[in-house]
Design a protein around this motif. Sequence first.
Motif, short mmCIF file in Angstrom:
data_model
loop_
_atom_site.label_atom_id
_atom_site.label_comp_id
_atom_site.label_asym_id
_atom_site.label_seq_id
_atom_site.Cartn_x
_atom_site.Cartn_y
_atom_site.Cartn_z
N TYR A 1 0.84 -1.20 0.00
CA TYR A 1 0.00 0.00 0.00
C TYR A 1 0.87 1.24 0.00
N LEU A 2 0.58 2.15 -0.90
CA LEU A 2 1.28 3.42 -0.97
C LEU A 2 0.30 4.51 -0.58
N SER A 3 0.59 5.19 0.49
CA SER A 3 -0.30 6.24 0.96
C SER A 3 -0.26 7.43 0.01
N ARG A 4 -1.29 8.24 0.07
CA ARG A 4 -1.33 9.43 -0.78
C ARG A 4 -0.23 10.40 -0.39
N GLU A 5 0.13 10.40 0.88
CA GLU A 5 1.22 11.27 1.32
C GLU A 5 2.55 10.84 0.70
N ALA A 6 2.80 9.53 0.68
CA ALA A 6 4.06 9.04 0.09
C ALA A 6 4.11 9.36 -1.40
N GLU A 7 2.99 9.16 -2.12
CA GLU A 7 2.96 9.47 -3.54
C GLU A 7 3.11 10.97 -3.78
N ALA A 8 2.57 11.78 -2.89
CA ALA A 8 2.69 13.24 -3.04
C ALA A 8 4.14 13.67 -2.82
N TYR A 9 4.80 13.11 -1.84
CA TYR A 9 6.21 13.44 -1.61
C TYR A 9 7.05 13.04 -2.82
N ALA A 10 6.81 11.83 -3.34
CA ALA A 10 7.56 11.39 -4.52
C ALA A 10 7.31 12.30 -5.71
N SER A 11 6.06 12.73 -5.89
CA SER A 11 5.74 13.63 -6.98
C SER A 11 6.44 14.97 -6.82
N SER A 12 6.53 15.46 -5.61
CA SER A 12 7.20 16.75 -5.39
C SER A 12 8.69 16.66 -5.67
N VAL A 13 9.33 15.56 -5.28
CA VAL A 13 10.76 15.39 -5.55
C VAL A 13 11.01 15.34 -7.06
N ARG A 14 10.19 14.58 -7.77
CA ARG A 14 10.34 14.51 -9.22
C ARG A 14 10.08 15.87 -9.87
N SER A 15 9.12 16.62 -9.32
CA SER A 15 8.79 17.93 -9.89
C SER A 15 9.90 18.93 -9.67
N ILE A 16 10.55 18.87 -8.52
CA ILE A 16 11.68 19.77 -8.26
C ILE A 16 12.80 19.49 -9.25
N ILE A 17 13.03 18.21 -9.56
CA ILE A 17 14.04 17.86 -10.57
C ILE A 17 13.62 18.36 -11.95
N GLY A 18 12.34 18.21 -12.28
CA GLY A 18 11.86 18.71 -13.55
C GLY A 18 11.96 20.23 -13.65
N GLY A 19 11.69 20.92 -12.54
CA GLY A 19 11.83 22.36 -12.55
C GLY A 19 13.27 22.81 -12.73
N LEU A 20 14.20 22.06 -12.16
CA LEU A 20 15.62 22.39 -12.34
C LEU A 20 16.02 22.26 -13.81
N TYR A 21 15.48 21.26 -14.50
CA TYR A 21 15.80 21.09 -15.92
C TYR A 21 15.26 22.26 -16.74
N THR A 22 14.07 22.75 -16.41
CA THR A 22 13.49 23.85 -17.18
C THR A 22 14.27 25.15 -16.99
N HIS A 23 14.91 25.33 -15.83
CA HIS A 23 15.63 26.57 -15.56
C HIS A 23 17.11 26.49 -15.91
N GLU A 24 17.75 25.34 -15.65
CA GLU A 24 19.21 25.26 -15.78
C GLU A 24 19.68 24.31 -16.87
N GLY A 25 18.83 23.42 -17.36
CA GLY A 25 19.25 22.52 -18.42
C GLY A 25 19.72 21.17 -17.91
N GLU A 26 20.33 20.41 -18.82
CA GLU A 26 20.64 19.01 -18.56
C GLU A 26 21.79 18.82 -17.59
N GLU A 27 22.88 19.56 -17.73
CA GLU A 27 24.06 19.33 -16.91
C GLU A 27 23.77 19.56 -15.43
N ALA A 28 23.07 20.63 -15.11
CA ALA A 28 22.74 20.91 -13.71
C ALA A 28 21.80 19.85 -13.15
N THR A 29 20.85 19.40 -13.96
CA THR A 29 19.92 18.36 -13.51
C THR A 29 20.65 17.05 -13.28
#
Length: 364
Positions: free
Chosen positions: A210-238
């Motif tokens: 069982y994966l709680s909604r909180e665990a899935e939300a935390y995982a989504s936020s971590v992935r989103s922070i990485i995606g946001g870094l790619y949009t601002h700084e590009g591939e090397e920084a990510t």
Amino acid sequence: MLQPMKEIRAIGSICSRITPACFYHVSRPDVSLKTTYDSIKDYGSYKNNIFTHRLPESTAEQSPLLVALHSRLNLPKSYSLSTLSQALNLIKFEGLANNFGLNTLGKTLLSYYVSESLLIRYPRLPMPVHNLAIDAYMGVNTLYDTGKSWGIEVDTTTKLEKHLSQEPEFMRYGKLRFLDEPSKKTESKEPGVFELSAEELSSVKNDNTYLSREAEAYASSVRSIIGGLYTHEGEEATKSFIHNHILSRKLPLDQMFQFSKPTRELVRLAEKLQFSEPVEIRLIAETGRLSSHAMYVAGAFCGTDKLGEGIGSSLQEAKTRAVVNALMSYYLYSPVSQDGSPVKLPSDNDYKFEGIVGGGDVAI
């Protein structure tokens, strides 16, 4: 006899119609976003009809939680606080831009860099162990712990509680928001036991995980922070960020193996590699055979070459350890370049293919 044949033909026609939907994954737009498009293959024409707007940067700068998180992660100045706030927002109908796109981008980047690192560093890794290693690096539970270690807080207060406490509006933009109206459950008397709602029960998998909604939300936020870094700084920084925060962890790959018949697998592996000599398990040394603390040292040999060595309190244990160590030394092989440094990854600028290809799994 005619009626059963008609039923068989009817069932066959139904199966032929539902086969594409049952056995093939078809990407579909999110219905809740009310997406419109000119053609399903024309991705540039996709539009979401739900009104959303980005959080103004001036408002985001007033949130101490956002500023603190930005500083803890050592994000570049080009990474705006409004994007960081968007990465923490999973609510679609609030009016603010959610992290749906950033999450998809971050998950794709994580999958690529984690997969290439494992494939190049351990080219002989069996596929089941490879999948377990990927899940250990970027699974929901792993990213949940990562988000916790980053100090991301969850917005658990209701709108009424915010109103009564007179909490400033900008305070909530630095917290993880994934519930339209958070509801606090009564704590269970026994730790680790939770009462699941009907919606949460539907998310329980076949293996009772069982994966709680909180665990899935935390995982989504971590992935989103990485995606946001790619949009601002590009591939090397990510790439550098992923290596520092995800791939830098020590992963016990040797504990992910489980051999049911190690001796037979070693023999099959030797046949696959076309060894000229047969595999033999020999006793190398022993002490205290007649005592209560006997020790044996056994080795797995192929001719004069020693493939592995094991120590045990019994002869059978020592032989089994020798065979397992021989298998582990093969599967956990990590290539190096000519100067002794680790081989370069395909995403590196000066990468050159050096002929590192895994031999595949061994069929028992």
